[in-house]
Design a protein around this motif. Structure first.
Motif, PDB file in Angstrom:
ATOM      1  N   LEU A   1       0.834  -1.208   0.000  1.00 51.20           N
ATOM      2  CA  LEU A   1       0.000   0.000   0.000  1.00 51.20           C
ATOM      3  C   LEU A   1       0.866   1.255   0.000  1.00 51.20           C
ATOM      4  N   ASN A   2       1.927   1.253   0.816  1.00 48.91           N
ATOM      5  CA  ASN A   2       2.818   2.412   0.830  1.00 48.91           C
ATOM      6  C   ASN A   2       3.442   2.633  -0.547  1.00 48.91           C
ATOM      7  N   GLY A   3       3.835   1.518  -1.213  1.00 49.49           N
ATOM      8  CA  GLY A   3       4.428   1.643  -2.538  1.00 49.49           C
ATOM      9  C   GLY A   3       3.445   2.198  -3.552  1.00 49.49           C
TER      10      GLY A   3
ATOM     11  N   GLY B   1       3.082   5.777  -3.010  1.00 54.33           N
ATOM     12  CA  GLY B   1       4.292   6.569  -3.156  1.00 54.33           C
ATOM     13  C   GLY B   1       4.810   7.128  -1.851  1.00 54.33           C
ATOM     14  N   VAL B   2       4.556   6.395  -0.759  1.00 50.65           N
ATOM     15  CA  VAL B   2       4.971   6.843   0.567  1.00 50.65           C
ATOM     16  C   VAL B   2       6.115   5.959   1.050  1.00 50.65           C
ATOM     17  N   PRO B   3       7.250   6.529   1.456  1.00 50.74           N
ATOM     18  CA  PRO B   3       8.345   5.695   1.958  1.00 50.74           C
ATOM     19  C   PRO B   3       7.970   5.016   3.263  1.00 50.74           C
ATOM     20  N   ALA B   4       8.612   3.882   3.525  1.00 54.67           N
ATOM     21  CA  ALA B   4       8.349   3.160   4.765  1.00 54.67           C
ATOM     22  C   ALA B   4       8.674   4.050   5.956  1.00 54.67           C
ATOM     23  N   PRO B   5       7.804   4.102   6.971  1.00 48.20           N
ATOM     24  CA  PRO B   5       8.071   4.955   8.123  1.00 48.20           C
ATOM     25  C   PRO B   5       9.299   4.488   8.893  1.00 48.20           C
ATOM     26  N   GLN B   6      10.064   5.444   9.364  1.00 46.21           N
ATOM     27  CA  GLN B   6      11.247   5.137  10.162  1.00 46.21           C
ATOM     28  C   GLN B   6      10.855   4.897  11.605  1.00 46.21           C
TER      29      GLN B   6
ATOM     30  N   GLY C   1      -1.191  10.400  -2.037  1.00 44.71           N
ATOM     31  CA  GLY C   1      -0.811   9.129  -1.436  1.00 44.71           C
ATOM     32  C   GLY C   1      -0.581   9.241   0.058  1.00 44.71           C
ATOM     33  N   ARG C   2       0.095  10.311   0.496  1.00 50.73           N
ATOM     34  CA  ARG C   2       0.323  10.501   1.933  1.00 50.73           C
ATOM     35  C   ARG C   2      -0.985  10.711   2.669  1.00 50.73           C
ATOM     36  N   ARG C   3      -1.898  11.440   2.053  1.00 51.90           N
ATOM     37  CA  ARG C   3      -3.196  11.655   2.695  1.00 51.90           C
ATOM     38  C   ARG C   3      -3.982  10.349   2.779  1.00 51.90           C
ATOM     39  N   PHE C   4      -3.846   9.491   1.771  1.00 54.95           N
ATOM     40  CA  PHE C   4      -4.524   8.196   1.807  1.00 54.95           C
ATOM     41  C   PHE C   4      -3.989   7.340   2.953  1.00 54.95           C
TER      42      PHE C   4
ATOM     43  N   ALA D   1      -2.477   8.350   5.640  1.00 55.51           N
ATOM     44  CA  ALA D   1      -2.873   8.978   6.909  1.00 55.51           C
ATOM     45  C   ALA D   1      -4.337   8.712   7.239  1.00 55.51           C
ATOM     46  N   SER D   2      -5.136   8.394   6.209  1.00 55.89           N
ATOM     47  CA  SER D   2      -6.570   8.167   6.414  1.00 55.89           C
ATOM     48  C   SER D   2      -6.906   6.727   6.778  1.00 55.89           C
ATOM     49  N   LEU D   3      -5.919   5.823   6.758  1.00 53.93           N
ATOM     50  CA  LEU D   3      -6.228   4.415   6.987  1.00 53.93           C
ATOM     51  C   LEU D   3      -6.817   4.183   8.381  1.00 53.93           C
ATOM     52  N   PHE D   4      -6.207   4.783   9.399  1.00 50.67           N
ATOM     53  CA  PHE D   4      -6.766   4.574  10.741  1.00 50.67           C
ATOM     54  C   PHE D   4      -8.138   5.229  10.881  1.00 50.67           C
TER      55      PHE D   4
END
Length: 377
Positions: A218-220, A223-228, A310-313, A315-318
């Protein structure tokens, strides 16, 4: 495959999935529903955390941190949560070998308001919801059971496909006159149809926390990098003072209704304050200010609405999982659907018991009839 044979195969698949995952999903659903009620329940249990702001001057983050450190010596402050002028400030602390904790303070006097009642109960409910309070093994069990939700839904739709499939009443109307096993089937099948969309949404988003491959996919796509992973307490540079950054934040974002203030600086030395306003679409929609901790000058500013889609998507999962993306009605529906999850495990199990009992009665009746025919022959 003949339709009758396919139906028998899918029935067995539905039954086997229910036996293996039904009780797990019941526990996960029940705790998820309780977590959906966490905010109103904690607000009711802790009226002291709602403070009177009338005519009082707000203290600064440095004073809040000083009071929290005095209350919890030996802990490192990780962040400060400001929830608006009428609510206590939360100072989050951590220490090696101990669970993170939070101290609630009166933001005007700096007085410690004591432990938040009910917090430990909901923390336990969250552990059960995430991994059955059984660590990595429990996480895998929850993940596999969540994946089986799609098997339940697909086989359940096929097994109850009505003859008048285009009629909404054929799918959604419950026969209240049904008795015995028919009554339990009505509960199991019709209520399941009512809650089909919430369960699909909960399962599709819940897998993001269960499996790395699903999360990475989903992150890929987004276009969101894996969280550190966050650095352990004490490993990141701690800002000497938050007051200059806080004063700048109040000037730059007077419309803010809640904020989270980091106490550690990023690699570039900036201090981040994430905040929300009354116009924020959901409880994970954070705007961000990065400030110089020395003089409060703004380094960067990023509104949630300006973030890539993509970042907003992600962030919206939870919020989608909890229903908060749809506001209060969404929370109510999601919590209600989760609380009803044990119904399907229990009704399915009871229908299986009734089916076995009825089959045994039919066998005994057939055996008795055969014996009678032999005696009268």
């Amino acid at each position: 495959m003949r339709p009758s044979l396919l139906k028998r195969v899918l029935f067995r698949l539905h039954w086997l999935a229910g036996i293996s995952a039904g009780l797990v999903l019941g526990a996960v659903g029940l705790t998820g529903g309780l977590l959906g009620l966490e905010q109103p329940v904690l607000a009711w249990l802790n009226p002291a955390l709602h403070v009177d702001a009338a005519g009082r001057a707000l203290q600064t983050p440095d004073r809040w941190i000083e009071a929290a450190r005095a209350a919890m010596p030996g802990y490192t402050v990780r962040s400060v949560s400001w929830e608006g002028p009428d609510h206590a400030v939360g100072v989050r602390l951590a220490r090696a070998g101990a669970r993170p904790t939070e101290v609630a303070l009166d933001p005007y006097s700096g007085a410690v308001l004591g432990a938040e009642r009910g917090k430990a109960f909901f923390a336990s409910a969250e552990r059960i919801h995430r991994n059955l309070a059984a660590g990595p093994v429990g996480k895998q069990i929850v993940g596999a059971s969540t994946a089986l939700m799609f098997v339940f839904i697909a086989t359940g739709i096929y097994l109850r496909w009505p003859r008048r499939a285009r009629s909404p009443s054929a799918w959604l109307r419950m026969n209240t006159a049904a008795k015995g096993r028919g009554f339990w089937w009505q509960l199991h099948a019709v209520v399941g149809t009512w809650l089909l969309v919430p369960y699909l949404l909960a399962a599709a988003t819940g897998l993001w926390w269960s499996y790395d491959f699903y999360r990475n996919a989903l992150n890929g796509l987004a276009g969101v990098p894996a969280p550190q992973r966050r650095a352990p307490a004490g490993d990141a540079p701690v800002a000497a003072s938050l007051d200059a950054a806080w004063a700048a934040f109040q000037r730059e974002a007077p419309e803010a209704t809640r904020a989270n203030i980091a106490t550690t600086t990023a690699a570039d030395g900036a201090l981040e304050i994430r905040y929300q306003t009354a116009a924020s679409p959901h409880d994970r929609a954070w705007d961000s200010l990065k400030l110089d901790p020395a003089d409060g000058s703004v380094r960067t500013r990023e509104a949630y609405a300006d973030q890539p889609r993509g970042r907003r998507f992600i962030a919206s999962l939870f919020p989608l999982h909890s229903g908060s993306w749809f506001g209060v009605p969404g929370r109510i529906v999601a919590a209600g659907a989760a609380l009803l999850m044990p119904l399907f495990a229990l009704s399915g199990l009871w229908m299986w018991v009734l089916r076995r009992r009825n089959a045994a009665l039919r066998r005994r009746a057939a055996s008795a009839q055969a014996s009678l025919e032999v005696r009268t022959a």
